[in-house]
Design an enzyme around this catalytic site. Sequence first.
Site, mmCIF file in Angstrom:
data_model
loop_
_atom_site.group_PDB
_atom_site.id
_atom_site.type_symbol
_atom_site.label_atom_id
_atom_site.label_comp_id
_atom_site.label_asym_id
_atom_site.label_seq_id
_atom_site.Cartn_x
_atom_site.Cartn_y
_atom_site.Cartn_z
ATOM 1 N N ARG A 144 -62.007 1.090 -7.005
ATOM 2 C CA ARG A 144 -62.909 -0.049 -7.425
ATOM 3 C C ARG A 144 -63.358 -0.641 -6.140
ATOM 4 O O ARG A 144 -62.496 -0.602 -5.083
ATOM 5 C CB ARG A 144 -62.695 -1.252 -8.438
ATOM 6 C CG ARG A 144 -62.461 -0.413 -10.039
ATOM 7 C CD ARG A 144 -61.962 -1.783 -10.668
ATOM 8 N NE ARG A 144 -61.980 -1.082 -12.198
ATOM 9 C CZ ARG A 144 -61.614 -1.763 -13.111
ATOM 10 N NH1 ARG A 144 -61.594 -3.148 -13.235
ATOM 11 N NH2 ARG A 144 -61.535 -1.313 -14.365
ATOM 12 N N ARG B 47 -56.340 -12.467 -20.868
ATOM 13 C CA ARG B 47 -56.073 -11.738 -19.836
ATOM 14 C C ARG B 47 -55.127 -12.519 -19.137
ATOM 15 O O ARG B 47 -55.395 -13.338 -18.434
ATOM 16 C CB ARG B 47 -57.552 -11.402 -19.080
ATOM 17 C CG ARG B 47 -58.357 -10.312 -19.548
ATOM 18 C CD ARG B 47 -57.914 -8.935 -19.340
ATOM 19 N NE ARG B 47 -58.776 -7.823 -20.060
ATOM 20 C CZ ARG B 47 -59.715 -7.211 -19.576
ATOM 21 N NH1 ARG B 47 -59.943 -7.329 -18.273
ATOM 22 N NH2 ARG B 47 -60.308 -6.446 -20.404
ATOM 23 N N ARG C 256 -53.841 -3.190 -16.137
ATOM 24 C CA ARG C 256 -54.283 -2.815 -14.836
ATOM 25 C C ARG C 256 -53.426 -3.291 -13.662
ATOM 26 O O ARG C 256 -53.580 -4.500 -13.465
ATOM 27 C CB ARG C 256 -55.793 -3.042 -14.704
ATOM 28 C CG ARG C 256 -56.550 -2.302 -13.680
ATOM 29 C CD ARG C 256 -58.069 -2.306 -13.622
ATOM 30 N NE ARG C 256 -58.474 -3.432 -13.150
ATOM 31 C CZ ARG C 256 -58.877 -3.575 -11.633
ATOM 32 N NH1 ARG C 256 -58.592 -2.610 -10.884
ATOM 33 N NH2 ARG C 256 -59.048 -4.753 -11.055
ATOM 34 N N GLU D 12 -63.617 -10.507 -21.979
ATOM 35 C CA GLU D 12 -63.639 -9.393 -22.775
ATOM 36 C C GLU D 12 -62.651 -9.331 -23.802
ATOM 37 O O GLU D 12 -62.917 -8.815 -24.978
ATOM 38 C CB GLU D 12 -63.579 -8.364 -21.838
ATOM 39 C CG GLU D 12 -63.791 -6.753 -22.436
ATOM 40 C CD GLU D 12 -63.656 -5.629 -21.199
ATOM 41 O OE1 GLU D 12 -64.275 -5.983 -20.218
ATOM 42 O OE2 GLU D 12 -63.026 -4.580 -21.847
ATOM 43 N N ARG E 181 -52.530 -7.039 -14.717
ATOM 44 C CA ARG E 181 -53.160 -8.047 -15.503
ATOM 45 C C ARG E 181 -52.927 -7.023 -17.018
ATOM 46 O O ARG E 181 -52.890 -5.880 -16.663
ATOM 47 C CB ARG E 181 -54.713 -8.369 -15.575
ATOM 48 C CG ARG E 181 -55.573 -7.164 -15.334
ATOM 49 C CD ARG E 181 -55.983 -6.633 -16.546
ATOM 50 N NE ARG E 181 -57.266 -5.853 -16.609
ATOM 51 C CZ ARG E 181 -57.329 -4.988 -17.418
ATOM 52 N NH1 ARG E 181 -56.647 -4.464 -18.253
ATOM 53 N NH2 ARG E 181 -58.668 -4.015 -17.158
ATOM 54 N N CYS F 230 -62.271 -2.947 -25.706
ATOM 55 C CA CYS F 230 -62.785 -1.658 -24.913
ATOM 56 C C CYS F 230 -61.663 -0.567 -25.146
ATOM 57 O O CYS F 230 -60.527 -1.044 -24.638
ATOM 58 C CB CYS F 230 -63.137 -1.990 -23.608
ATOM 59 S SG CYS F 230 -63.533 -0.377 -22.504
ATOM 60 N N THR G 93 -60.558 1.699 -23.571
ATOM 61 C CA THR G 93 -59.966 1.998 -22.121
ATOM 62 C C THR G 93 -58.644 1.206 -21.903
ATOM 63 O O THR G 93 -57.989 1.539 -21.301
ATOM 64 C CB THR G 93 -60.873 1.861 -20.997
ATOM 65 O OG1 THR G 93 -61.080 0.572 -20.671
ATOM 66 C CG2 THR G 93 -62.112 2.683 -20.918
ATOM 67 N N GLU H 154 -64.750 -4.325 -10.769
ATOM 68 C CA GLU H 154 -65.534 -3.399 -11.721
ATOM 69 C C GLU H 154 -67.036 -3.346 -11.185
ATOM 70 O O GLU H 154 -67.567 -4.512 -11.167
ATOM 71 C CB GLU H 154 -65.402 -3.464 -13.077
ATOM 72 C CG GLU H 154 -65.751 -2.117 -13.870
ATOM 73 C CD GLU H 154 -65.216 -2.344 -15.214
ATOM 74 O OE1 GLU H 154 -65.359 -3.373 -15.886
ATOM 75 O OE2 GLU H 154 -65.029 -1.255 -15.793
HETATM 76 P P1 ADP Z 1 -59.907 -6.398 -14.674
HETATM 77 O O1 ADP Z 1 -58.949 -6.486 -13.509
HETATM 78 O O2 ADP Z 1 -59.772 -7.487 -15.506
HETATM 79 O O3 ADP Z 1 -60.060 -4.981 -15.287
HETATM 80 P P2 ADP Z 1 -62.259 -6.758 -12.624
HETATM 81 O O4 ADP Z 1 -62.057 -5.344 -11.895
HETATM 82 O O5 ADP Z 1 -63.412 -7.239 -12.785
HETATM 83 O O6 ADP Z 1 -61.674 -6.805 -13.864
HETATM 84 O O7 ADP Z 1 -61.238 -7.731 -11.638
HETATM 85 C C1 ADP Z 1 -61.114 -8.955 -11.932
HETATM 86 C C2 ADP Z 1 -61.191 -9.813 -10.363
HETATM 87 O O8 ADP Z 1 -59.690 -9.419 -10.096
HETATM 88 C C3 ADP Z 1 -61.859 -9.369 -9.386
HETATM 89 O O9 ADP Z 1 -62.520 -10.553 -8.784
HETATM 90 C C4 ADP Z 1 -61.258 -8.633 -8.627
HETATM 91 O O10 ADP Z 1 -61.749 -8.436 -7.127
HETATM 92 C C5 ADP Z 1 -59.882 -9.337 -8.644
HETATM 93 N N1 ADP Z 1 -58.799 -8.302 -8.195
HETATM 94 C C6 ADP Z 1 -58.457 -7.123 -8.917
HETATM 95 N N2 ADP Z 1 -57.333 -6.674 -8.139
HETATM 96 C C7 ADP Z 1 -57.153 -7.458 -7.228
HETATM 97 C C8 ADP Z 1 -56.157 -7.522 -6.070
HETATM 98 N N3 ADP Z 1 -55.109 -6.345 -6.034
HETATM 99 N N4 ADP Z 1 -56.006 -8.775 -5.191
HETATM 100 C C9 ADP Z 1 -56.987 -9.382 -5.637
HETATM 101 N N5 ADP Z 1 -57.754 -9.754 -6.404
HETATM 102 C C10 ADP Z 1 -58.002 -8.691 -7.147
HETATM 103 N N1 ARG Z 2 -68.466 -0.551 -21.125
HETATM 104 C C1 ARG Z 2 -68.422 -0.152 -19.781
HETATM 105 C C2 ARG Z 2 -68.781 1.218 -19.707
HETATM 106 O O1 ARG Z 2 -68.625 1.967 -20.497
HETATM 107 C C3 ARG Z 2 -67.251 -0.485 -18.989
HETATM 108 C C4 ARG Z 2 -66.023 0.427 -19.652
HETATM 109 C C5 ARG Z 2 -64.566 -0.212 -18.948
HETATM 110 N N2 ARG Z 2 -64.323 -1.391 -18.504
HETATM 111 C C6 ARG Z 2 -64.248 -2.495 -19.036
HETATM 112 N N3 ARG Z 2 -64.245 -3.564 -18.430
HETATM 113 N N4 ARG Z 2 -63.694 -2.413 -20.287
HETATM 114 O O2 ARG Z 2 -68.963 1.498 -18.402
#
Ligand code: ADP
Ligand code: ARG
Length: 344
Positions: A295, A215, A266, A211, A112, A257, A259, A300
């Site tokens: 993760r 995305r 990601r 966020e 993403r 954010c 990060t 997250e």
């Molecule tokens: P982001 O990727 O936007 O930073 P999250 O870590 O919350 O946010 O992930 C968002 C969603 O994407 C969650 O439901 C997570 O399980 C799913 N996800 C992330 N990576 C994968 C993957 N490789 N395969 C399937 N689902 C995924």
């Molecule tokens: N604000 C949260 C922290 O400081 C998340 C930071 C990184 N993750 C994010 N989705 N931006 O722990």
Amino acid sequence: MNYPNLPEDCTSLLCKYLTKEVFEELKDKKTTNGFTLEQAINSGLVNLDSGIGVYAGDEESYSLFAPLFDAIIEDYHGFGREDKHQSNLNPDDLNAPNPDPNGEFIVSTRIRVGRNVAHFPLGPAISKEQRDLVESSIVEALKSLSGELEGRYYPLLGMSKEVQEELIKDHFLFKEGDRFLDAAGLNRDWSEGRGIYHNKEKTFLVWVNEEDQLRIISMQKGGDITEVFNRLVTAVKAIETKVAFSYSEHLGYISSCPTNLGTAMRASVHIALPNLAKDMEAFKAITDKYYLQIRGIHGEHSQSEGGVYDISNRRRLGITEVQAVQDMYDGVVALIKAEKELTK
Ligand code: ADP
Ligand code: ARG
């Protein structure tokens, strides 16, 4: 506002870098959109267990509050104040043949990027009217997508709880009520202006006004990272012909954010590593070496289930998109090798 009480055991980057001097220098400043230091740091003060603890209200926040943001950015990304970000979305430069062609380890792959619309405040400082306008312009742009990317927009408002929960459980949709986003002002007027676009196969999705304002997501079962990257790049380029994204020479794509700055990318796999999981020290040694983040499988702040982990690149700024995916790819190859050795 007075200098906040930061507990001794607070380990966030906010607690590390919000010295009394920095606070005094910045406490009365306001961006053109009216965003203040108090708003930027609220999430980290309300959630003292934050890793980072700050959000930007607009691109200007990064320069106006630079004494705080620069230190955090340097710490997280290893990216200096004078450095310039470079983008490379050329699929020909990626070398990532499927690391698991027999499908023994990798459940699914997802890449993403975050994007925000140029000339608008970011989510923490946006007004309801502006957010609605962002939503309608994104939806309009998405209507022009064709072929594999063609799909439909589903606003969160009016979506049944069952459908919403199913989409979350299946890893397609963002969760609701995140306390970090909440304290950052990112959940205001929920669920208005929010929604998800996806194609029929749910291999291409766009989250709207979570966020970040967009995305853009490409995902599918298995470990064909190249195919997932190619689809993402095609989509990003097509959307960019219709919507101008917020981008700076120094910080790359602007995100709420710090990060996510730079590539805002990601790239992750859901991967079964049951044996390696029994030795977290060995597991972490590999993920650290390849700049990876571990993760749980519901995203997250979630836990692993059945030895399946979400493994992704940790660096996003100061490296190109191709390098971010390459980090993930190289690390995953090393993880699979280690898991195989333990299985013998
Ligand atoms: P982001 O990727 O936007 O930073 P999250 O870590 O919350 O946010 O992930 C968002 C969603 O994407 C969650 O439901 C997570 O399980 C799913 N996800 C992330 N990576 C994968 C993957 N490789 N395969 C399937 N689902 C995924
Ligand atoms: N604000 C949260 C922290 O400081 C998340 C930071 C990184 N993750 C994010 N989705 N931006 O722990």
